[in-house]
Design an enzyme around this catalytic site. Structure first.
Site, mmCIF file in Angstrom:
data_model
loop_
_atom_site.group_PDB
_atom_site.id
_atom_site.type_symbol
_atom_site.label_atom_id
_atom_site.label_comp_id
_atom_site.label_asym_id
_atom_site.label_seq_id
_atom_site.Cartn_x
_atom_site.Cartn_y
_atom_site.Cartn_z
ATOM 1 N N ASP A 1 89.559 30.207 56.800
ATOM 2 C CA ASP A 1 89.336 31.598 57.221
ATOM 3 C C ASP A 1 90.524 32.534 56.976
ATOM 4 O O ASP A 1 91.678 32.173 57.257
ATOM 5 C CB ASP A 1 89.054 31.650 58.723
ATOM 6 C CG ASP A 1 87.958 30.706 59.164
ATOM 7 O OD1 ASP A 1 87.274 30.143 58.297
ATOM 8 O OD2 ASP A 1 87.797 30.523 60.378
ATOM 9 N N GLU B 1 81.363 32.222 65.939
ATOM 10 C CA GLU B 1 82.810 32.284 65.877
ATOM 11 C C GLU B 1 83.247 33.407 64.939
ATOM 12 O O GLU B 1 82.422 34.070 64.304
ATOM 13 C CB GLU B 1 83.398 30.943 65.422
ATOM 14 C CG GLU B 1 82.884 30.453 64.078
ATOM 15 C CD GLU B 1 83.367 29.045 63.750
ATOM 16 O OE1 GLU B 1 83.880 28.354 64.652
ATOM 17 O OE2 GLU B 1 83.221 28.634 62.586
#
Length: 690
Positions: free
Chosen positions: A219, A394
């Site tokens: 990420d 998330e």
């Protein structure tokens, strides 16, 4: 003459005083060079004393049969006592050496039970230090402080008396040093890789997308603009090419295109990984970590370890080059094991910092407020909502965007991601459009997919862009958790092209008199600076079977920007194939019956590394005056298709066996045509350093 004599006397006196001051100043201690005890690169153990059957007659050359991959050793040799499996036992004792530095360090992996598998330091025959692995085949630096025994005679003994699971050790590169070795051997690995003729130029490494030099990345984190630099932090494993040891990698760019790799920013430490988060510039010094004249960059991230996830701070006052973890961490702890990925921004109307963070397993997003980034109060919650089949939620983001078509209307976008259950399979993201009053978010319509391909995850937007810029820009991880172990080495994963965002009202598919608000994503304009030349492609040969419209060698590099307008007419389909070999191609087209644009990577090259990789991924698409416009950015192992000026996007990884491509066009009937096709080769961001 008297004047010159006086000047000479003053200079002599000045030199004498400076010399006296030099000797009075405390001398800075200069570290001596490291002393190598053993690197295990020879074809035998030399003067080491070997017992038992665990070590064999010579150092190992890597991984033994039936063993997980051993990584992190230097050179080609190491001690690996898995030689005959975990039941094998034995010991290896070094010749004597004099302790001449403050530390003894080594790369070590393998079993963690120190009473069974250990490296021992013997001083004058007595064991004074012990060390074991961490039940991992990744070798990491560990060290002893041996300063109490400076000048003493010592030996190293590697002992394997374990016969059960993890009953073995991996050891390499024993040294003496005056500098405590850091945990990860990253600097050495990078220095070796930078000597490679393939440096940043491997056949499958994207040339206009950011990727780490080596090792695993996922990420994007901490995107912020500060003092003329776009900062990109990211989830990074400094120890290897798979997920683990999550830390923050770091790069900066002056233009969102050309990136400079910087040293590891915030490392895993004391059993706490550095999970995803954000970064802001505290211009008013609300946290007291900088000054108003020299504001701190403040990272807000999830600390993952010791059975729970908490929100921590780190800060930098030197443009992000070094970071200090806040002494009062954690700043937010609700005693949860699934509480992660904070995104923080300054909300001017309420004059307060806001945070959105995920209760991942509950599929709930929580909103907090703070005046100083240190004390946080819960304001509201959102969810569960949206896609029912998702496994979790998330990596949220929340921001305000203008609605196109000349109005001054703005709405808020709330985005969150799921590890599985997405539109194209595996992981992906959804977004809601609505209103936000500083306390709670209220959607005005159902959630929609962020991207219709398989490989766009955890996008996050830049903070602190200059007001005169006026854009909202984000970037995403160009991968999918289900198929994340893509066939690349020595790096794994890349980021998407940075994308400029806006909102647009379009007619709904069910009722053209009704409208929906969609997220529009376009490549940032800075990408166009990489375009070279530009060529109109004659597509008049369109038909079936597909017809070539470029020749072999005309596209010298599989890194290009392609714009085209499809006019299917009454035909079922039309589009383009990017052919990279016999029976190998990527197909991008419009299919009338479901009303979609699609990317088919079934025959795109290496698709066998995971059973879920091959496939066709489609995005609902409206015809506008009978046409569909596409912008296709291809970059060695990536393809991004921006549909109708960004109303929908398909992002997919591909792994062709050749970097030479030929374009073919096809139409499913005589009325299909491609009225425009323009091709621009793209310069490499890694080779184009001027």
């Amino acid at each position: 003459m008297r004047t010159l004599d006086a000047l000479s006397r003053r200079l002599s006196l000045g030199v004498a005083v400076c010399g006296l001051l030099f000797w009075l100043l405390p001398l800075r201690e200069v570290a001596a060079d490291d002393v190598l005890i053993e690197d295990f690169e020879a074809e035998s153990y030399g003067e080491w004393t070997i017992t038992g059957d665990a070590f064999g007659p010579q150092p190992a050359k890597g991984t033994h049969p039936n063993q997980q991959a051993v990584v992190g050793f230097r050179g080609t040799g190491l001690v690996n006592t898995f030689r005959a499996g975990d039941p094998s036992i034995g010991s290896a004792t070094s010749p004597e050496f004099e302790i001449s530095r403050k530390y003894v360090g080594m790369l070590i992996g393998g079993g963690a039970r120190i009473e069974e598998t250990a490296v021992e330091l013997l001083v004058e025959g007595t064991v004074v230090r012990k060390m074991a692995g961490d039940d991992s085949e990744e070798l990491e630096w560990k060290n002893w402080d041996v300063s109490p025994w400076l000048g003493k005679q010592a030996q190293i003994r590697i002992v394997d008396q374990g016969t059960g699971s993890w009953g073995h050790l991996n050891v390499d590169h024993l040294i003496q040093s005056d500098k405590r070795p850091t945990r990860f051997d990253l600097e050495y690995r990078l220095s070796e890789y930078r000597k490679s003729t393939d440096y940043l130029a491997e056949p499958l490494r994207p040339q206009v997308h950011f990727s780490p030099e080596i090792h695993w990345m996922n990420d994007p984190n901490g995107l912020v603009f500060h003092q003329g630099e776009y900062h990109l932090f990211y989830q990074y494993n400094p120890a290897g090419n798979t997920w683990g040891h999550m830390s923050w990698g770091h790069a900066v760019s002056p233009d969102l295109v050309h990136w400079e790799h910087l040293p590891l920013a915030i490392p895993e430490e004391d059993g706490v990984m550095i999970f995803s988060g954000c970064c802001v510039v505290d211009h008013d010094n609300t946290a007291g970590l900088g000054t108003k004249d020299d504001p701190a960059m403040v990272a807000v991230y999830t600390g993952h370890g010791h059975g729970k996830q908490v929100q921590n701070l780190a800060y930098s006052t030197d443009r992000g080059r070094t970071w200090t973890k806040y002494a009062g961490n954690p700043v937010l702890d609700i005693n949860s094991s699934a509480f992660r990925d904070p995104k923080v921004f300054w909300h001017a109307p309420s004059q307060e910092w806001k945070m959105v963070v995920s209760l991942a397993d509950e599929k709930v997003l929580v909103f907090y407020g703070s005046s100083d980034l240190l004390q946080w109060n819960e304001l509201s919650r959102f969810g569960p909502a949206g896609v029912v089949s998702k496994s979790n939620w998330e990596c949220p983001d929340l921001f305000e965007l203008p609605v196109e078509n000349g109005s001054e209307e703005t709405l808020w976008v709330l985005e969150a991601d799921m590890g599985s259950g997405a539109i194209a399979g595996g992981s992906g993201g959804e977004y809601f459009v609505g209103k936000y009053d500083g306390v709670r978010f209220s959607p005005i319509q159902d959630s929609q997919w962020v991207d219709h391909g398989r490989d766009f995850y955890a996008p996050v937007s830049w903070s602190d862009l200059p007001e005169e810029d006026g854009r909202r820009i984000w970037i995403g991880w160009f991968n999918n958790w289900e198929t994340c172990l893509v066939p690349t080495f020595p790096w794994r994963s890349c980021m998407s092209i940075p994308r400029e965002l806006s909102l647009r009202r379009i007619p709904t598919a069910a009722d053209a008199s009704q409208s929906a608000v969609v997220l529009v994503q376009r490549p940032v304009r800075e990408l166009e600076a990489l375009r070279q030349g530009g060529e109109q492609i004659d597509t008049s040969a369109i038909g079936w079977p597909p017809q070539s419209v470029t020749t072999q060698g005309q596209i010298a590099e599989l890194s290009f920007d392609l714009e085209m307008t499809l006019e299917p007419g009454e035909s079922r389909s039309c589009g383009v194939r990017i052919r990279t070999g016999e029976g190998e191609f990527i197909e991008v087209g419009y299919d009338r019956e479901p009303g979609v644009v699609y990317v088919d990577r079934t025959h795109s090259g290496n698709v066998d590394f995971h059973p879920g990789f091959a496939g066709r991924h489609a995005a609902p698409t409206r015809l506008q005056d009978g046409t569909v416009t596409l912008r296709v950015v291809v970059d060695r192992s990536t393809i991004e298709v921006f549909i109708n000026d960004g109303e929908a996007v398909i992002s997919d990884r591909v792994f062709p066996t050749s970097q030479q491509a030929v374009l073919e066009v096809f139409g499913g009937g005589p009325t299909a045509k491609i009225s425009k096709m323009q091709l621009w080769p793209l310069k490499s961001i890694w080779m184009d350093r001027d």
